[in-house]
Design a protein around this motif. Structure first.
Motif, PDB file in Angstrom:
ATOM      1  N   THR A  91      13.948  14.833   3.158  1.00  0.00           N
ATOM      2  CA  THR A  91      12.928  13.982   2.703  1.00  0.00           C
ATOM      3  C   THR A  91      11.684  14.905   2.148  1.00  0.00           C
ATOM      4  N   GLY A  92      11.482  15.982   2.616  1.00  0.00           N
ATOM      5  CA  GLY A  92      10.462  17.177   2.308  1.00  0.00           C
ATOM      6  C   GLY A  92       9.398  16.899   3.460  1.00  0.00           C
ATOM      7  N   ASP A  93       8.482  17.823   3.217  1.00  0.00           N
ATOM      8  CA  ASP A  93       7.344  17.842   4.284  1.00  0.00           C
ATOM      9  C   ASP A  93       6.175  17.235   3.825  1.00  0.00           C
ATOM     10  N   TYR A  94       5.717  16.292   4.859  1.00  0.00           N
ATOM     11  CA  TYR A  94       4.773  15.595   4.530  1.00  0.00           C
ATOM     12  C   TYR A  94       3.306  16.138   4.683  1.00  0.00           C
ATOM     13  N   LEU A  95       2.582  16.690   3.873  1.00  0.00           N
ATOM     14  CA  LEU A  95       1.503  17.817   4.347  1.00  0.00           C
ATOM     15  C   LEU A  95       0.189  17.133   4.190  1.00  0.00           C
ATOM     16  N   GLU A  96       0.151  15.820   3.578  1.00  0.00           N
ATOM     17  CA  GLU A  96      -0.944  15.378   3.162  1.00  0.00           C
ATOM     18  C   GLU A  96      -2.218  16.105   2.440  1.00  0.00           C
ATOM     19  N   LEU A  97      -1.560  17.029   1.374  1.00  0.00           N
ATOM     20  CA  LEU A  97      -2.421  17.921   0.652  1.00  0.00           C
ATOM     21  C   LEU A  97      -2.608  17.666  -0.862  1.00  0.00           C
ATOM     22  N   LYS A 137       0.862  -1.307  -0.048  1.00  0.00           N
ATOM     23  CA  LYS A 137       0.033   0.045   0.106  1.00  0.00           C
ATOM     24  C   LYS A 137       0.864   1.245  -0.229  1.00  0.00           C
ATOM     25  N   GLU A 138       0.188   2.229  -0.587  1.00  0.00           N
ATOM     26  CA  GLU A 138       1.188   3.705  -0.628  1.00  0.00           C
ATOM     27  C   GLU A 138       1.320   4.201   0.666  1.00  0.00           C
ATOM     28  N   ASP A 139       0.611   4.000   1.608  1.00  0.00           N
ATOM     29  CA  ASP A 139       0.740   4.621   2.823  1.00  0.00           C
ATOM     30  C   ASP A 139       2.237   4.062   3.588  1.00  0.00           C
ATOM     31  N   PRO A 163       1.708  16.395  -4.987  1.00  0.00           N
ATOM     32  CA  PRO A 163       2.870  15.813  -4.658  1.00  0.00           C
ATOM     33  C   PRO A 163       2.851  15.276  -3.280  1.00  0.00           C
ATOM     34  N   ASP A 164       3.232  14.118  -2.842  1.00  0.00           N
ATOM     35  CA  ASP A 164       3.278  13.604  -1.629  1.00  0.00           C
ATOM     36  C   ASP A 164       4.229  14.362  -0.531  1.00  0.00           C
ATOM     37  N   PHE A 165       5.453  14.863  -0.803  1.00  0.00           N
ATOM     38  CA  PHE A 165       6.326  15.419  -0.184  1.00  0.00           C
ATOM     39  C   PHE A 165       6.823  16.808  -0.790  1.00  0.00           C
ATOM     40  N   PHE A 166       6.782  17.770  -0.028  1.00  0.00           N
ATOM     41  CA  PHE A 166       6.891  19.108  -0.437  1.00  0.00           C
ATOM     42  C   PHE A 166       8.416  19.554  -0.058  1.00  0.00           C
TER      43      PHE A 166
END
Length: 423
Positions: free
Chosen positions: A33-39, A2-4, A42-45
């Motif tokens: 790794t980037g910011d995981y904003l769940e918006l 799974k993607e999560d 893209p997955d990580f900003f």
């Protein structure tokens, strides 16, 4: 796969980060790794990554298969033009930007230890009531308590959406919103929708004007719910029916379609006739009820404020034309606890948010005074060693089960994350 889970691996670097190479055979160094904003997007900003000799700053997108990029139509979305790395479990096709340059790909399965994968599968695979039922009692008390607070306010955030909708419908009239919430609460699960429809169909300005005479309020509530239809010999029924049609004419009200109320399988004390009379008596006893509700800081004060009973007629009736042994039909403590949980706490939370105040600690303290709820979900958690001492704890367990466990969202749950970390 799974993607999560891939999000979890990337976010916490649960893979070998020392010898990473893209599918195009260029070395990778993860700086951030980037910011995981769940918006949306893209997955990580704002990730910082060195690919080959070039440092890049941009976004990271994660998929189970690289072809999911096209399956989700990212090639048509400008938000994905700044993706600097495509992280996948399986690389089944090359992905290109609009300018025809290929997006670097990291195939994650080549760098994840079998033990990490086994731990994840052990957590989410069992077909049990909840995935962690054999381990949840082992979670550190500090972690569990913090997660409960988060769950509590997530639950209030969801409940407050309905409050905001009612505010829009009532032109920001908090008293009218409270009336709708209380009506729904007084109807319980069986008649809650019908009671809510009733409360919306009577302009609250009329409730204000008629609140000095409880018989007028009763006639409005009962009549709107079609409980004064037909003919009966009962003198009180005839009086309420006369009042109801007088008020319809006085305020030029039109009958609305409302779901029929149910008596079947209800305990007599929960009959709609009794609950509507209690609601009418509450509004006859307390004008400006909203300001009093907002000022409440303890369960004890609520019990005092809601110390009301049905009208004298209902002391020896549950339905019209059917006399019963006399009984004072006051609001029970357990019923008032439901009002606290489903009406008072949510409206206080919504009001404090709109006013820009922080009532977090007060609301938790408030709920700590309320007795724990009793239902099948709470009993099941208890069998796993998770005992609830108050309504704060039962509300958080309901949120956990319904919004996380039922969706197998272990990797968004602090309990699941802690178990993976410990394993």
């Amino acid at each position: 796969m799974k993607e999560d889970f891939l999000h979890y691996l990337w976010r916490f670097k649960k893979f070998d980060t020392l010898n990473l190479v893209t599918a195009q055979n260029e070395s990778i160094t993860i700086i951030k790794t980037g910011d995981y904003l769940e918006l949306s997007g893209p997955d990580f900003f704002n990730a910082h990554i060195k690919i080959g000799s070039q440092k890049w700053a941009g976004n990271v997108e994660i998929h189970v298969k690289s072809s999911d990029w096209y399956l989700h139509n990212h090639e048509k979305d400008a938000a994905y033009e700044n993706v600097i790395l495509h992280v996948v479990w399986e690389n089944d096709t090359a992905i290109f930007r609009v300018n025809n340059t290929e997006i670097p790909v990291l195939v994650l399965k080549d760098y994840v230890e079998k033990e990490v994968l086994d731990n994840y599968n052990a957590l989410v695979s069992p077909k049990t009531w909840i995935s962690c039922e054999k381990q949840i009692h082992e979670i550190d008390a500090f972690v569990f308590k913090n997660w409960q607070e988060r769950l509590f306010f997530e639950r209030l955030e969801r409940k407050s959406k309905f409050v905001y909708e009612l505010l829009e419908e009532t032109n920001q009239d908090w008293e009218a919103v409270l009336f709708c919430l209380l009506a729904k609460n007084f109807g319980l699960n069986t008649n809650g929708l019908a009671f809510l429809q009733m409360s919306k169909s009577i302009p609250f300005s009329i409730i204000r004007k008629e609140s000095f005479e409880v018989e007028n309020l009763e006639s409005l509530l009962l009549g709107t719910l079609n409980l004064l239809d037909g003919e009966k010999e009962d003198v009180y029924f005839k009086d309420l029916k006369f009042r109801y049609f007088y008020l319809l004419h006085k305020y030029q009200l039109e009958k609305s379609f409302i779901d029929p109320v149910q008596f079947f399988k209800l305990r007599p004390d929960n009959f709609p006739t009794i609950r509507l009379s209690q609601l009418a008596n509450l509004y006859q006893k307390h004008q400006n009820l909203f300001s009093k509700i907002i000022a409440l800081k303890s369960a004890k004060n609520v019990y005092e404020l809601l110390n009301v009973s049905a009208s004298s007629y209902w002391q020896n009736h549950y339905q019209f034309d059917k006399e019963s042994p006399k009984k004072a039909k006051t609001l029970s403590k357990s019923f008032v606890d439901l009002v606290i949980i489903n009406t008072i706490i949510p409206i206080q939370f919504a009001y404090s948010n709109i006013m820009g105040d922080s009532a977090s600690e007060d609301l938790i303290d408030f709920m700590n005074e309320v007795a724990p709820e009793k239902n099948a979900i709470i009993d099941k958690f208890s069998s796993f060693g998770i005992k609830s001492k108050n309504a704060f704890e039962t509300q958080t367990l309901l949120e956990l089960k319904n919004e996380y466990c039922n969706h197998k969202a272990c990797l968004k749950c602090a309990i699941g994350m802690e178990l993976l970390k410990n394993n």
